[in-house]
Design a protein around this motif. Sequence first.
Motif, PDB file in Angstrom:
ATOM      1  N   SER A  37      -2.382 -10.586  -1.822  1.00  0.00           N
ATOM      2  CA  SER A  37      -2.799  -9.367  -2.506  1.00  0.00           C
ATOM      3  C   SER A  37      -1.768  -8.245  -2.456  1.00  0.00           C
ATOM      4  O   SER A  37      -1.219  -7.921  -1.402  1.00  0.00           O
ATOM      5  CB  SER A  37      -4.107  -8.872  -1.874  1.00  0.00           C
ATOM      6  OG  SER A  37      -4.422  -7.576  -2.331  1.00  0.00           O
ATOM      7  N   SER A  38      -1.524  -7.639  -3.612  1.00  0.00           N
ATOM      8  CA  SER A  38      -0.594  -6.502  -3.661  1.00  0.00           C
ATOM      9  C   SER A  38      -1.192  -5.258  -3.016  1.00  0.00           C
ATOM     10  O   SER A  38      -0.462  -4.423  -2.491  1.00  0.00           O
ATOM     11  CB  SER A  38      -0.187  -6.213  -5.110  1.00  0.00           C
ATOM     12  OG  SER A  38      -1.330  -5.963  -5.903  1.00  0.00           O
ATOM     13  N   THR A  39      -2.520  -5.125  -3.036  1.00  0.00           N
ATOM     14  CA  THR A  39      -3.134  -3.958  -2.386  1.00  0.00           C
ATOM     15  C   THR A  39      -3.185  -4.115  -0.873  1.00  0.00           C
ATOM     16  O   THR A  39      -3.209  -3.137  -0.149  1.00  0.00           O
ATOM     17  CB  THR A  39      -4.553  -3.663  -2.923  1.00  0.00           C
ATOM     18  OG1 THR A  39      -5.378  -4.805  -2.731  1.00  0.00           O
ATOM     19  CG2 THR A  39      -4.522  -3.283  -4.377  1.00  0.00           C
ATOM     20  N   TYR A  41      -0.781  -5.843   0.730  1.00  0.00           N
ATOM     21  CA  TYR A  41       0.618  -5.973   1.135  1.00  0.00           C
ATOM     22  C   TYR A  41       1.123  -4.859   2.057  1.00  0.00           C
ATOM     23  O   TYR A  41       1.732  -5.152   3.090  1.00  0.00           O
ATOM     24  CB  TYR A  41       1.505  -6.088  -0.115  1.00  0.00           C
ATOM     25  CG  TYR A  41       2.978  -6.120   0.177  1.00  0.00           C
ATOM     26  CD1 TYR A  41       3.588  -7.267   0.659  1.00  0.00           C
ATOM     27  CD2 TYR A  41       3.768  -4.985  -0.022  1.00  0.00           C
ATOM     28  CE1 TYR A  41       4.946  -7.302   0.934  1.00  0.00           C
ATOM     29  CE2 TYR A  41       5.121  -5.008   0.253  1.00  0.00           C
ATOM     30  CZ  TYR A  41       5.704  -6.166   0.727  1.00  0.00           C
ATOM     31  OH  TYR A  41       7.053  -6.185   1.006  1.00  0.00           O
ATOM     32  N   THR A  45       2.375  -5.670   5.834  1.00  0.00           N
ATOM     33  CA  THR A  45       3.742  -5.335   6.240  1.00  0.00           C
ATOM     34  C   THR A  45       3.744  -4.555   7.551  1.00  0.00           C
ATOM     35  O   THR A  45       4.559  -4.816   8.436  1.00  0.00           O
ATOM     36  CB  THR A  45       4.439  -4.530   5.123  1.00  0.00           C
ATOM     37  OG1 THR A  45       4.433  -5.313   3.929  1.00  0.00           O
ATOM     38  CG2 THR A  45       5.865  -4.186   5.483  1.00  0.00           C
ATOM     39  N   GLU A  63       4.923 -11.478   1.590  1.00  0.00           N
ATOM     40  CA  GLU A  63       5.250 -11.319   0.173  1.00  0.00           C
ATOM     41  C   GLU A  63       3.995 -10.966  -0.612  1.00  0.00           C
ATOM     42  O   GLU A  63       2.885 -11.318  -0.228  1.00  0.00           O
ATOM     43  CB  GLU A  63       5.832 -12.616  -0.388  1.00  0.00           C
ATOM     44  CG  GLU A  63       7.179 -12.989   0.190  1.00  0.00           C
ATOM     45  CD  GLU A  63       7.706 -14.265  -0.417  1.00  0.00           C
ATOM     46  OE1 GLU A  63       8.435 -14.171  -1.423  1.00  0.00           O
ATOM     47  OE2 GLU A  63       7.378 -15.346   0.103  1.00  0.00           O
ATOM     48  N   SER A  64       4.189 -10.269  -1.728  1.00  0.00           N
ATOM     49  CA  SER A  64       3.083  -9.858  -2.588  1.00  0.00           C
ATOM     50  C   SER A  64       3.137 -10.606  -3.908  1.00  0.00           C
ATOM     51  O   SER A  64       4.120 -10.532  -4.634  1.00  0.00           O
ATOM     52  CB  SER A  64       3.185  -8.351  -2.848  1.00  0.00           C
ATOM     53  OG  SER A  64       2.256  -7.962  -3.823  1.00  0.00           O
ATOM     54  N   THR A  65       2.072 -11.340  -4.207  1.00  0.00           N
ATOM     55  CA  THR A  65       1.966 -12.061  -5.484  1.00  0.00           C
ATOM     56  C   THR A  65       0.675 -11.717  -6.205  1.00  0.00           C
ATOM     57  O   THR A  65       0.450 -12.170  -7.317  1.00  0.00           O
ATOM     58  CB  THR A  65       1.949 -13.581  -5.242  1.00  0.00           C
ATOM     59  OG1 THR A  65       0.827 -13.884  -4.412  1.00  0.00           O
ATOM     60  CG2 THR A  65       3.222 -14.062  -4.616  1.00  0.00           C
ATOM     61  N   GLY A  66      -0.205 -10.963  -5.546  1.00  0.00           N
ATOM     62  CA  GLY A  66      -1.555 -10.751  -6.034  1.00  0.00           C
ATOM     63  C   GLY A  66      -2.478 -11.763  -5.381  1.00  0.00           C
ATOM     64  O   GLY A  66      -2.028 -12.803  -4.883  1.00  0.00           O
ATOM     65  N   SER A  67      -3.767 -11.458  -5.367  1.00  0.00           N
ATOM     66  CA  SER A  67      -4.741 -12.348  -4.710  1.00  0.00           C
ATOM     67  C   SER A  67      -4.730 -13.745  -5.312  1.00  0.00           C
ATOM     68  O   SER A  67      -4.667 -14.745  -4.599  1.00  0.00           O
ATOM     69  CB  SER A  67      -6.150 -11.761  -4.802  1.00  0.00           C
ATOM     70  OG  SER A  67      -6.245 -10.576  -4.059  1.00  0.00           O
ATOM     71  N   SER A  89      -8.016  -9.707  -1.996  1.00  0.00           N
ATOM     72  CA  SER A  89      -9.010  -8.643  -2.131  1.00  0.00           C
ATOM     73  C   SER A  89     -10.335  -9.227  -2.608  1.00  0.00           C
ATOM     74  O   SER A  89     -11.105  -8.550  -3.273  1.00  0.00           O
ATOM     75  CB  SER A  89      -8.505  -7.589  -3.113  1.00  0.00           C
ATOM     76  OG  SER A  89      -7.377  -6.954  -2.595  1.00  0.00           O
TER      77      SER A  89
END
Length: 175
Positions: A37-39, A41, A45, A63-67, A89
């Motif tokens: 998930s980017s939210t 991420y 981190t 890494e962020s790729t989205g859920s 998410s």
Amino acid sequence: MKNKVQYVTAAFGSVVIMTVSTSTMSVVRGYIDVVGSSTVYPFATVVAETYGKKTRSKALKIESTGSGGGMKLFCSGRGINTLDITNASRRIKYSEFKKYQKNGVKDIVEVKIGYDGIAIANSKQAPVFDLTRRDLFLALTKQVPSGNKGVLIDNPYLNWSDINAKLPNHQARRL
């Protein structure tokens, strides 16, 4: 929000899920591979940085790729080139769980960590941005009602003024 307030906040929440496959691949690889998930991420981190400081290890790769992207990579199977953890998410879909099983990932654990959200705020220095729930829905949704009963179309709205003529001519969403 009909009253003239100087600070408007709305939150959209969802569950933050971490899915873990117990694997010795992280030991062989030298790090734990986390994607999702980017939210989530930014939080993941911070966890990785804290872990690194406390253990003097760089054993987490985030890494962020989205859920959905994280789940898709996680579902691909086991091995040195696959993920150890995905964060999302949302909960795991049944179809994803079945794909895990089919690809040999049988020892997964889903853990609810907390909730994430998006806040919408109006600066005290800016003119009042008087949004309604309808305005927010039309800015954020992928498809909108077309006017024909029950028919949805791709969201054509780009600016707030496209959604509501009383709102400024500023970008409402990114393509």
